[in-house]
Design an enzyme around this catalytic site. Structure first.
Site, short mmCIF file in Angstrom:
data_model
loop_
_atom_site.label_atom_id
_atom_site.label_comp_id
_atom_site.label_asym_id
_atom_site.label_seq_id
_atom_site.Cartn_x
_atom_site.Cartn_y
_atom_site.Cartn_z
N ASN A 91 0.80 -1.22 0.00
CA ASN A 91 0.00 0.00 0.00
C ASN A 91 0.84 1.27 0.00
OD1 ASN A 91 -2.41 1.82 0.74
ND2 ASN A 91 -1.03 2.07 2.49
N SER A 143 -3.87 2.72 -8.59
CA SER A 143 -4.62 3.98 -8.63
C SER A 143 -5.35 4.08 -9.95
CB SER A 143 -3.67 5.18 -8.48
OG SER A 143 -4.36 6.40 -8.74
N TYR A 156 4.51 8.80 -10.99
CA TYR A 156 3.52 8.09 -10.18
C TYR A 156 2.68 7.14 -11.04
CZ TYR A 156 -0.27 7.55 -6.74
OH TYR A 156 -1.20 7.05 -5.86
N THR A 157 2.21 7.61 -12.20
CA THR A 157 1.40 6.75 -13.05
C THR A 157 2.22 5.60 -13.62
OG1 THR A 157 1.78 8.22 -14.95
CG2 THR A 157 -0.22 8.59 -13.66
N ALA A 158 3.49 5.84 -13.91
CA ALA A 158 4.36 4.75 -14.37
C ALA A 158 4.49 3.67 -13.31
CB ALA A 158 5.73 5.29 -14.75
N ALA A 159 4.67 4.09 -12.06
CA ALA A 159 4.80 3.13 -10.96
C ALA A 159 3.51 2.34 -10.76
CB ALA A 159 5.19 3.86 -9.68
N LYS A 160 2.37 3.04 -10.79
CA LYS A 160 1.09 2.37 -10.55
C LYS A 160 0.73 1.43 -11.70
CE LYS A 160 0.20 4.12 -6.52
NZ LYS A 160 0.25 3.27 -5.31
N ILE A 189 -10.18 9.25 -2.81
CA ILE A 189 -10.60 8.75 -1.51
C ILE A 189 -10.43 9.87 -0.48
CG2 ILE A 189 -10.25 6.99 0.27
CD1 ILE A 189 -11.27 5.92 -2.45
#
Length: 250
Positions: A91, A143, A156-160, A189
């Site tokens: 997480n 995400s 961030y989007t690459a990691a997710k 959230i």
């Protein structure tokens, strides 16, 4: 239904908003938890809360996920404490937002190291005792933006998105051993971070969500508890999107 009695779980980022909701949901269903994070005081306080409410003598294990040595020690420490690991929940994550042309190497490296590489190391380590037990649940929190993209979050989007791909590959490798590997992809959230937004900012976000509201942490916790359960034994290599209809992804 969805009882986790007798199960042990490691949750990273357990003292954060979504992480604490996930940990709470697993503890409520009877799991014994190893709570991991970088803030020792917050972890200790949360562990005491769970022990008071649910018992089971949960433990906290402080870990800096940017430190490879500490990451490699996390699964062995959990197994040493509980004698096994049934559930791993990846997480923990960070953001270092910037437009691509302005993004510094360290902003890319930090996000990939913590959000993606640490998860890989934990998944690899957890697979060994799970294969021996011929049972396990590996769940990663991705995400909605890992599927849709988002300006200013190339790292961030690459990691997710990477977490999703890794999970599909590992799911195929481990399925014959009774181990499932899945993702939960939250939308917006309600957390302490979103509560700091202005009313206008919240209204703009809610306007993008067909349900007209942000999700609650316990709604993510419920999704994780399901995927961790015996009832989800035939679900693997999947991403469960929990976003109020903001992105309807098949």
């Amino acid at each position: 239904m969805f009882s986790l009695e007798g199960k042990t779980a490691l949750v990273t980022g357990a003292s954060g908003g979504i992480g604490s909701s996930i940990a709470y949901a697993l503890a409520k269903q009877g799991a014994r938890l190893a709570l991991s994070g970088s803030n020792a005081a917050k972890l200790r306080s949360f562990r005491e809360q769970l022990n008071d409410e649910f018992g089971h003598d949960h433990v906290e294990i402080t870990c800096d996920l940017s430190n490879t040595t500490q990451v490699e020690e996390l699964i062995p420490a959990t197994v040493d404490t509980f004698g096994k690991i049934d559930i791993l929940v990846n997480n923990a994550g960070i953001t270092r937002d910037n437009l691509a042309m302005r993004m510094k190497d360290e902003e890319w490296d930090q996000v990939i190291r913590i959000n993606l590489e640490a998860s890989f190391r934990l998944m690899r380590a957890a697979a060994r005792p799970m294969m021996k037990a011929r049972h396990g649940r590996i769940i990663s929190i991705t995400s909605v933006v890992g599927a849709t993209g988002n300006p200013g979050q190339m790292n961030y989007t690459a990691a997710k998105a990477g977490l999703t791909g890794m999970s599909k590959s590992l799911a195929q490798e481990l399925a014959s051993r009774g181990i499932t590997v899945n993702c939960v992809a939250p939308g917006f959230i309600r957390t302490a971070m979103t509560e700091a937004l202005t009313d206008d900012q919240k209204a703009a976000i809610n306007a993008r969500i067909p349900m007209g509201r942000m999700g609650e942490g316990d709604e993510i916790g419920a999704a994780v508890a399901y995927l961790a359960s015996d009832e989800a034994a035939y679900v693997t290599g999947q991403t469960l999107h929990v976003n109020g209809g903001m992105a309807m992804i098949s």
